[in-house]
Design an enzyme around this catalytic site. Structure first.
Site, PDB file in Angstrom:
ATOM      1  N   GLY B 145       0.818  -1.203   0.000  1.00 26.55           N
ATOM      2  CA  GLY B 145       0.000   0.000   0.000  1.00 26.55           C
ATOM      3  C   GLY B 145       0.855   1.257   0.000  1.00 26.55           C
ATOM      4  N   CYS B 146       0.249   2.362  -0.385  1.00 26.97           N
ATOM      5  CA  CYS B 146       0.999   3.616  -0.525  1.00 26.97           C
ATOM      6  C   CYS B 146       1.467   4.137   0.829  1.00 26.97           C
ATOM      7  CB  CYS B 146       0.169   4.656  -1.259  1.00 26.97           C
ATOM      8  SG  CYS B 146      -1.487   4.899  -0.600  1.00 26.97           S
TER       9      CYS B 146
END
Lengths: 342, 342, 342, 342
Positions: B145-146
């Protein structure tokens, strides 16, 4: 009543002038420019204000003769040089700059890289944190800094009630560009600022000692705070995101009680558990909105406070101090609309 | 080589498509829409991409027949339902969604409010944190995930080397609106977002368990992290401002050595002591830039990391995983210009 | 005096409510929701306004009994359906929507794609262009549209004095996103709007016939205008950049005289030759600032007007109409500060 | 091939450098600083570019010895002083500044307030409007201005085909702040620019004579254009909103045919009837997108063109000229991704 204003051309000064123009107790505002020799028209320097008032040359005797009090909205270092005649005469001053906020001359010199006012004058100054101290009867009020206001209000209930580990405070503060003033700088050049976040003065911001000085008034065990500042791509507003470790056994209820007790009667501070404010909901107003929550997993308390840096963080709190000083209603001149939509 | 891409219409999918079009090892990209029955033209749904490719109906057998691998750029829950045939066939998949990142089905269900993939499939998945693990030889890669990428990269050297109090981690993460996707929401309505900061999912963001899972791989004593997310009035980029208490006696040199050792040979991560990155310097690139500093007064370490959420935080890291999987040069397809001026 | 307000939840309605709260002649504001059956609290629907007023169910008899007048800040089509009892009773209404602005039912239907009010009611309505007509003694005031206000004020002196070729008018109008209201749309999704310009309703904006109707009042030779609208990446404000060919032999002096004669006594319109206003200088105020210049080379006159779309373009002008209707001072309730710095 | 670049530190120069680094035909780029005496490292002046190239002192002989051509990305006036040795030696130059665009020395002096290059050199220069003229075989190419490119491309089909009244052209051009360069100015101070529109150089922009000169090449009856420029609160991009009166009897088909004929084979210009481009759809690319429509009511033609001012408006078109000069593929080095989402 007549009031003087030294330094109308800066951002805080302009906002203060607009507030004073609408203040029900202010009859007339005399403007003074501390760096000029002859009268100028406000129209020449700030045509956007649509006013033709003169900006008079700076003359302390003249200021004291023609006004019942004076505001200084000048940059750091100016009142150190200029305020002496007013202090000697016990003439009421509200100073928006940082010069008289710190009680220690050495601390001032260390953080501001300037000489501090003389000690006798420093001791005369009152720190005008309006939600905790009243300026009633004070003569020289040092109006708090914008970051200091948002941070102190966020953490005050926890520090005063000794609910947190005093070495655990972390503040991630963010500000719009108006906090950096009208001076042209690389960091505020639109092509640089837009779509960007920029940290500045990490561990070096001059509001750090102001916050710590206040916390130590309330709890001598607070040794320092971890404090960073980030410049936002927007014009007005400060958000102080604060984190502190709750002491063992501190409960949600104790945290809530501390905030309720501290702020339930406050005109301009609203604290809500579990609801975090957006920045824009206070822009254009003198409110400080606070959301807080004890995280049961980490036992950290998250406290988010937002203010308009030019109002509650500067000119608005200056009006609060003015109202306290002269015993006017707390909200006089501060019945402001937010910048809708929010 | 031919690659498949399921889900080109979302923000990550579009960016991934643009990267693949310019990747030197990719001959052809077949696009698939998982929710459609008949072929559509990309021009109809995303005319701004200036491409006439067809978006083909979703058919696993067809995908496996016509491609050497497939990317999924779909929202949470989709690959839980769709990926089984590929896992069974050991066909190479890079999955940009969160479905296969968490090893515990219960943790997934708790944070994502959805049923997790079956356990046997979860265990087959490789967590594609490219700067620490290689996807070479892997078949099912869960792309990180970012927020997780920016946070893990910021703190990894300190966690791996046990330099910090494992209960003291505070992350104040900020993201541009593209992280919230193309779905219309109140929080991303321009009149709401502009000139504003908005917190969301406080203590509830689904990247929290992803970060903690990774930290516990490196140090089982990290029990949790304090993590907040704030939406910024800008489109692309994440800044993770991280704070952690250095253990007693930890020195600046130990901190510096940890970062140097970890990242000096890394193609896309740059860590510098005492210089804090701006957000925009990485936008449009696959870099993660990190600035760090041990504050001698608070003994807190401040670590600021910045990434482009759609590149290093999504499609760019997916290309890195692709390059590792097929043994291409690390920078293949990722020689990108930043969005100047910065 | 008590006033009613139907439709407080939209952007114009909220701003109008804030203005009414501070209006010196307004004692009490009763809020009504035209689409609800039971009373709601304002706090539930708009907590950011910090008010606990009830929103009462819509009931014309009740409105007329408890108020001396009523504002409608509803979307197009609502007052066509609801206003009849007020018109029949000759009860004072100020309607911020477009329903009663156009005198021709066919023109309304063509541009608004809705049925117009009945003709007898249309003819009762007064077009409340406050700088040219007074609402004193009027009963049903159709408050002008935002684009219409900025465009008409910019060109009025030239049209009224027949100084321009009536077929040469080009208006390139730009608006912030608040003009598009609070409804979620693709065009106002932050990731779309930010760093972007988007044209919309080219040659189809419903304010075109409103402008042309007014110009034809003044000069029947104006057959149409060329008018485009561009959405800006900012929240508040309209700039109308207007171009028109001066008639042969028209001089700079004639142009200047027309503007001076028209606006020198106007409280809220300021026109200056050769100095072009910035958008932000009027945001937060009820001013319309205009700059104009006859280009001696092209013999085109450039006229730039700026307004705050929610104030002079909506709620502010509604207050002006209210002041005219009840013979209050023109600036009552409109002594507003701009959003500094400007 | 080796190329020289004088002036890498400005916005156009930096973007050009990034394009050249990725150009398939460029082996090496030598950087030169025209105002320095000793070599500097690019890292010192632009660390954000992540390059350690030296910036060499300016020496024409050295430049011609070590490169096959040179780009100048310097401000107005610099190549007037410096380019002579290259012109004398017939050494290939692409000049991004305005010095050699205007054929008349008087016109240059009038608009630029600077002395023009000597006439013999001016006449040697080729105006590098790549979509209409090829630079193949040219030695000194004056790369067009950003506003000029967007305006000329928008109106060219109408001017060339004599479809419009030549005295009716109105251009309302808008630019992001990167067009104003990196110099700190009031107008580009974030607190001023943000949430604002500001006109500048009304009727005085130096691209006006450049546009008129080109139009007169195509139709000597175009005497002038009405042209205004507005600064936008965004960083990259120009929108030129153009208006012109169609000649009597000109039909939609004739307008369409003119655009189709002119641009259907063009690599970088796309013109569509009735669909107006957004600014962001070209940002990050070398495209010029155009939407046009004949308004049957006003008989005005609306033409909206958008470009990235630093690409198609500067460095991108310079690469096109480079490709033409050396007979490379038109799209070499220009296969760029837009800045998604758009």
């Amino acid at each position: 009543m007549n009031v003087g204003l030294v330094g109308v051309t800066g951002y805080s000064g302009s906002v203060l002038f607009e507030l004073l123009l609408r203040h029900p107790q202010v009859d007339h505002i005399n403007l003074y420019g501390h760096a000029q020799k002859v009268a100028q028209s406000l129209e020449e320097v700030l045509p956007q204000l649509r006013r033709r008032d003169n900006i008079l040359p700076y003359d302390p005797a003249d200021i004291m003769k023609n006004n019942q009090m004076v505001f200084f909205a000048t940059s750091a270092g100016v009142t150190t040089k200029l305020a002496k005649p007013f202090l000697e005469a016990n003439f009421p001053v509200i100073d928006l700059a940082g010069d008289y906020r710190l009680k220690s001359r050495d601390v001032y010199k260390h953080w501001y890289k300037k000489d501090a006012p003389e000690d006798q004058y420093l001791q005369q100054a009152h720190y005008g944190l309006t939600d905790f101290y009243s300026s009633k009867g004070e003569k020289y009020v040092a109006n708090p800094g914008c970051y200091a206001t948002s941070t102190i209000l966020a953490l005050a209930p926890l520090v005063q009630n000794h609910l947190i580990d005093p070495t655990s405070i972390v503040v991630d503060a963010k500000s719009g560009t108006s906090g950096a003033g009208k001076k042209l700088t690389e960091i505020t050049h639109f092509s640089k600022t837009n779509e960007n976040l920029q940290l500045y003065k990490v561990n070096q911001h001059q509001h750090i000692p102001e916050i710590v000085q206040q916390f130590q008034e309330w709890d001598e065990n607070v040794p320092y705070i971890q404090f960073t500042t980030t410049l936002l791509p927007l014009t007005r507003g400060i958000m102080a995101s604060c984190y502190a470790k709750a002491k063992d056994n501190v409960t949600e209820k104790e945290v809530r009680d501390a905030f309720v007790k501290t702020y339930s009667d406050d005109t301009f501070v609203n604290a809500t558990e579990g609801v975090f404010p957006t920045l824009k909901q206070v822009v254009g107003t003198n409110f400080c909105d606070i959301g807080y929550q004890l995280n049961p997993v980490t036992h950290q308390i998250v406290i988010i406070s937002v203010i308009d840096n030019l109002l509650k963080g500067a000119a608005g709190q200056a009006i609060q101090n003015f109202n306290q000083m002269f015993d006017y209603a707390p909200e006089a001149g501060l019945n402001l609309s937010p910048v809708l939509p929010i």
